[in-house]
Every structure is written in structure tokens, then in C-alpha cells.
Scaffold this motif. Structure first.
Motif, PDB file in Angstrom:
ATOM      1  N   LEU A 292       0.823  -1.210   0.000  1.00 14.73           N
ATOM      2  CA  LEU A 292       0.000   0.000   0.000  1.00 14.73           C
ATOM      3  C   LEU A 292       0.858   1.262   0.000  1.00 14.73           C
ATOM      4  N   VAL A 293       2.029   1.186   0.615  1.00 14.57           N
ATOM      5  CA  VAL A 293       2.952   2.323   0.547  1.00 14.57           C
ATOM      6  C   VAL A 293       3.342   2.581  -0.905  1.00 14.57           C
ATOM      7  N   LEU A 294       3.685   1.525  -1.628  1.00 14.04           N
ATOM      8  CA  LEU A 294       4.071   1.678  -3.031  1.00 14.04           C
ATOM      9  C   LEU A 294       2.884   2.088  -3.897  1.00 14.04           C
ATOM     10  N   ALA A 295       1.685   1.614  -3.553  1.00 14.89           N
ATOM     11  CA  ALA A 295       0.497   2.055  -4.289  1.00 14.89           C
ATOM     12  C   ALA A 295       0.297   3.560  -4.124  1.00 14.89           C
ATOM     13  N   ALA A 296       0.528   4.065  -2.913  1.00 15.77           N
ATOM     14  CA  ALA A 296       0.422   5.511  -2.686  1.00 15.77           C
ATOM     15  C   ALA A 296       1.527   6.264  -3.418  1.00 15.77           C
ATOM     16  N   VAL A 297       2.704   5.654  -3.516  1.00 16.52           N
ATOM     17  CA  VAL A 297       3.801   6.275  -4.269  1.00 16.52           C
ATOM     18  C   VAL A 297       3.429   6.395  -5.744  1.00 16.52           C
ATOM     19  N   VAL A 298       2.799   5.352  -6.282  1.00 16.05           N
ATOM     20  CA  VAL A 298       2.365   5.389  -7.683  1.00 16.05           C
ATOM     21  C   VAL A 298       1.351   6.502  -7.905  1.00 16.05           C
ATOM     22  N   VAL A 299       0.415   6.659  -6.973  1.00 20.03           N
ATOM     23  CA  VAL A 299      -0.590   7.723  -7.098  1.00 20.03           C
ATOM     24  C   VAL A 299       0.082   9.091  -7.000  1.00 20.03           C
ATOM     25  N   THR A 300       1.041   9.224  -6.090  1.00 19.29           N
ATOM     26  CA  THR A 300       1.779  10.490  -5.969  1.00 19.29           C
ATOM     27  C   THR A 300       2.493  10.836  -7.272  1.00 19.29           C
ATOM     28  N   ALA A 301       3.134   9.835  -7.872  1.00 14.30           N
ATOM     29  CA  ALA A 301       3.817  10.061  -9.149  1.00 14.30           C
ATOM     30  C   ALA A 301       2.819  10.440 -10.237  1.00 14.30           C
ATOM     31  N   ALA A 302       1.652   9.794 -10.236  1.00 19.69           N
ATOM     32  CA  ALA A 302       0.632  10.121 -11.241  1.00 19.69           C
ATOM     33  C   ALA A 302       0.151  11.563 -11.097  1.00 19.69           C
ATOM     34  N   ILE A 303      -0.009  12.027  -9.860  1.00 22.24           N
ATOM     35  CA  ILE A 303      -0.415  13.425  -9.631  1.00 22.24           C
ATOM     36  C   ILE A 303       0.663  14.370 -10.147  1.00 22.24           C
ATOM     37  N   SER A 304       1.921  14.062  -9.861  1.00 22.11           N
ATOM     38  CA  SER A 304       3.022  14.916 -10.317  1.00 22.11           C
ATOM     39  C   SER A 304       3.066  14.998 -11.835  1.00 22.11           C
ATOM     40  N   VAL A 305       2.926  13.853 -12.491  1.00 23.85           N
ATOM     41  CA  VAL A 305       2.957  13.837 -13.954  1.00 23.85           C
ATOM     42  C   VAL A 305       1.777  14.595 -14.532  1.00 23.85           C
ATOM     43  N   ALA A 306       0.592  14.435 -13.933  1.00 20.31           N
ATOM     44  CA  ALA A 306      -0.596  15.129 -14.430  1.00 20.31           C
ATOM     45  C   ALA A 306      -0.433  16.646 -14.313  1.00 20.31           C
ATOM     46  N   LEU A 307       0.078  17.114 -13.181  1.00 18.33           N
ATOM     47  CA  LEU A 307       0.293  18.552 -13.011  1.00 18.33           C
ATOM     48  C   LEU A 307       1.379  19.053 -13.957  1.00 18.33           C
ATOM     49  N   TYR A 308       2.407  18.248 -14.150  1.00 22.16           N
ATOM     50  CA  TYR A 308       3.482  18.598 -15.085  1.00 22.16           C
ATOM     51  C   TYR A 308       2.928  18.778 -16.497  1.00 22.16           C
ATOM     52  N   LEU A 309       2.080  17.862 -16.936  1.00 23.07           N
ATOM     53  CA  LEU A 309       1.493  17.959 -18.275  1.00 23.07           C
ATOM     54  C   LEU A 309       0.539  19.145 -18.381  1.00 23.07           C
ATOM     55  N   CYS A 310      -0.117  19.486 -17.289  1.00 21.91           N
ATOM     56  CA  CYS A 310      -1.027  20.637 -17.313  1.00 21.91           C
ATOM     57  C   CYS A 310      -0.284  21.932 -17.627  1.00 21.91           C
ATOM     58  N   THR A 311       0.994  22.015 -17.229  1.00 23.69           N
ATOM     59  CA  THR A 311       1.746  23.239 -17.510  1.00 23.69           C
ATOM     60  C   THR A 311       1.919  23.452 -19.008  1.00 23.69           C
ATOM     61  N   PHE A 312       2.004  22.365 -19.783  1.00 22.24           N
ATOM     62  CA  PHE A 312       2.117  22.504 -21.234  1.00 22.24           C
ATOM     63  C   PHE A 312       0.816  23.039 -21.831  1.00 22.24           C
ATOM     64  N   ALA A 313      -0.316  22.578 -21.291  1.00 22.92           N
ATOM     65  CA  ALA A 313      -1.606  23.081 -21.772  1.00 22.92           C
ATOM     66  C   ALA A 313      -1.754  24.564 -21.447  1.00 22.92           C
ATOM     67  N   ILE A 314      -1.348  24.961 -20.245  1.00 25.20           N
ATOM     68  CA  ILE A 314      -1.420  26.372 -19.861  1.00 25.20           C
ATOM     69  C   ILE A 314      -0.492  27.211 -20.734  1.00 25.20           C
ATOM     70  N   GLU A 315       0.696  26.688 -20.991  1.00 26.29           N
ATOM     71  CA  GLU A 315       1.655  27.396 -21.840  1.00 26.29           C
ATOM     72  C   GLU A 315       1.107  27.600 -23.242  1.00 26.29           C
TER      73      GLU A 315
END
Length: 271
Positions: free
Chosen positions: A231-254
Motif C-alpha cells: 500500500l505504501v508503493l500504491a500511494a507512491v504510484v498515485v503520488t507520481a501520477a499526480i506529479s505527472v498530471a500537473l506537469y502535463l497541465c503546464t504545457f496546456a497552460i503554456e
């Protein structure tokens, strides 16, 4: 322009990002496969290293709990990053308008990055409690510097001849900033924004790890103490997914704010 040419251009624009992402996807799949093979061949206990399949299985089984904590982390991240973003813009503009403020603030910006977050975060909890404020402050400390420096250096990189031309036409200092210095700063700003938004998620999780009632940080801490590595690693995967999603959002804003920065197919033509 003919329909066939439009279709070819759209296909090229779509295929470019796919080709750039393909190597990373292949490497990620290979690493996960190696992880799965190692766990199956070694017989290592799940409490030490669960298989990727177990991580996905248990993460899906506990998806409701993880979603509640992920939403709490996302809220804290967005609030803290928004505060950091506003402060970075205000101070960067003030520094650009005043050489004295540049000499006064820029060294302090650098010093702020020498403060160890791992030591500051517990103090924030002691000083401000377990509410929203300490988490926002931790995120701001983690993300403020790259955005502020990116803006300051972007403003300074403006075309001097264009500025001189506007001055000769009677433009005010603010008009020079608006039409020359601000557009020049946007490319560096969006680069800094992408760095900062990934730091924001890490800062939020770490602040929650130190002290919180909800969030992926406290969730990982509780599951670690229960020896639920899966479950710790499952939460790590979700954390990484949030980071990637926010990272990609910056390209849309740009693309919306500064469409001249990215031109579809430009990198393909250079290649």
C-alpha cells in the motif's frame, strides 16, 4: 490549405510526442517486468518487496481510502503552489523594477534554498500546528526559488534594442515591461513552473508525512508502520501520477498563455 495537407500536419503533430515518449515507456515496462521476475524468482516476502501485480491489486482494493488521501494532497498542493506562484510573481516584478531590491532579495532567495526542508517541516508543525498553514509554507519553501529566479532572469533577458525603441517612442517603464520584458520572461517561467509543480507535490507529501490527519504522506506513514509495503508503493504510484498530471497541465497552460513558445513540429523539422 488542402484537407490532405491538414491531415498530414495533424498526424505529424500527434506522432512527435508519441515518438518522444516511446523510449521512456519501453524502459518503464522493462523495469516493471524485471521487478516482477525478481520477486517471483527470489521468493522475497511481500512485506519487504511486493510484486507490481500485488501493488496494483491491493491499491485497487483500497482505492477509496487512497482516493480520499490523494484528494487531500492535491488540494494542499494546489493551494500551496498558488500562494508560492503569486508571491514569486510579485517579488520578481518588484526586483525587476528596482535594482536595490534585486541586491536585497536575490541573496535571500538563494539562502531560502539552503534551508533543509527535512528539518524545517517539523518546526512548522510545532509553530503553526497541524492545519493548512504549515503545509503551505513547506510547499512555498520548496517551490518559490525556481519560479522567482526564472522570472527575474527572464525579465533581464529582454531585448534591449526593443526596450530602447519603446523608450524613444515615449513608452513608460510599465509599458516597456508589459510589451517587451514580460513576453521575454515567459519561456523561462514555464520551464521553472514545471520544476516547481513537481517539487510542490513532494513538499506536500513530506509535510503530511511529518504531521497531518489526511493526505498521501500520512497514509504512507501509517501503512509503513503496519508493514503494508504494497500500500505504501500504491500511494507512491498515485503520488507520481499526480506529479505527472500537473506537469502535463503546464504545457496546456503554456499553449494557451504563450502559444508562440511552442510551435507544432518545430523539433521534428530540426531533427
Amino acid at each position: 490549405m488542402s484537407t490532405s495537407r491538414l491531415r498530414r500536419r495533424d498526424a505529424t503533430t500527434t506522432a512527435g510526442p508519441v515518438r518522444r515518449l516511446l523510449p521512456a515507456v519501453v524502459v518503464a515496462i522493462a523495469l516493471v517486468a524485471a521487478w516482477q521476475v525478481y520477486v517471483a524468482a527470489s521468493g522475497i516476502r511481500p512485506q519487504v518487496l511486493p510484486s507490481p501485480g500485488r501493488v496494483l491489486e491491493q491499491g485497487w482494493a483500497h482505492r477509496d481510502d487512497i482516493a480520499v488521501h490523494a484528494w487531500a494532497t492535491l488540494q494542499v498542493t494546489l493551494i500551496g503552489f498558488a500562494v508560492s506562484l503569486v508571491v514569486a510573481w510579485i517579488l520578481a516584478i518588484l526586483v525587476d523594477f528596482s535594482p536595490w531590491l534585486r541586491r536585497a532579495f536575490v541573496p535571500l532567495f538563494v539562502v531560502s534554498q539552503t534551508l533543509p526542508i527535512i528539518a524545517i517541516a517539523p518546526l512548522m508543525i510545532i509553530w503553526f500546528g497541524f492545519g493548512l498553514l504549515p503545509k503551505v509554507l513547506v510547499i512555498a519553501l520548496a517551490t518559490f526559488f525556481p519560479m522567482a529566479i526564472g522570472l527575474i532572469e527572464g525579465f533581464a533577458s529582454a531585448d534591449r534594442e526593443a526596450g530602447a525603441l519603446l523608450r524613444s517612442m515615449g513608452a513608460s517603464r510599465w509599458q516597456q515591461f508589459r510589451y517587451v520584458r514580460l513576453p521575454s520572461a515567459l519561456p523561462r517561467f514555464f520551464t521553472a513552473l514545471r520544476i516547481g509543480v513537481t517539487y510542490a507535490v513532494v513538499g506536500a507529501v513530506f509535510a503530511e508525512y511529518v504531521g497531518a490527519s489526511k493526505g498521501l504522506g500520512i497514509y504512507m506513514s501509517v501503512q509503513k508502520n503496519s508493514f503494508r509495503t504494497d500500500l505504501v508503493l500504491a500511494a507512491v504510484v498515485v503520488t507520481a501520477a499526480i506529479s505527472v498530471a500537473l506537469y502535463l497541465c503546464t504545457f496546456a497552460i503554456e499553449r494557451v498563455v504563450a502559444p508562440w513558445i511552442q510551435q507544432p513540429g518545430r523539433e521534428d523539422r530540426r531533427g
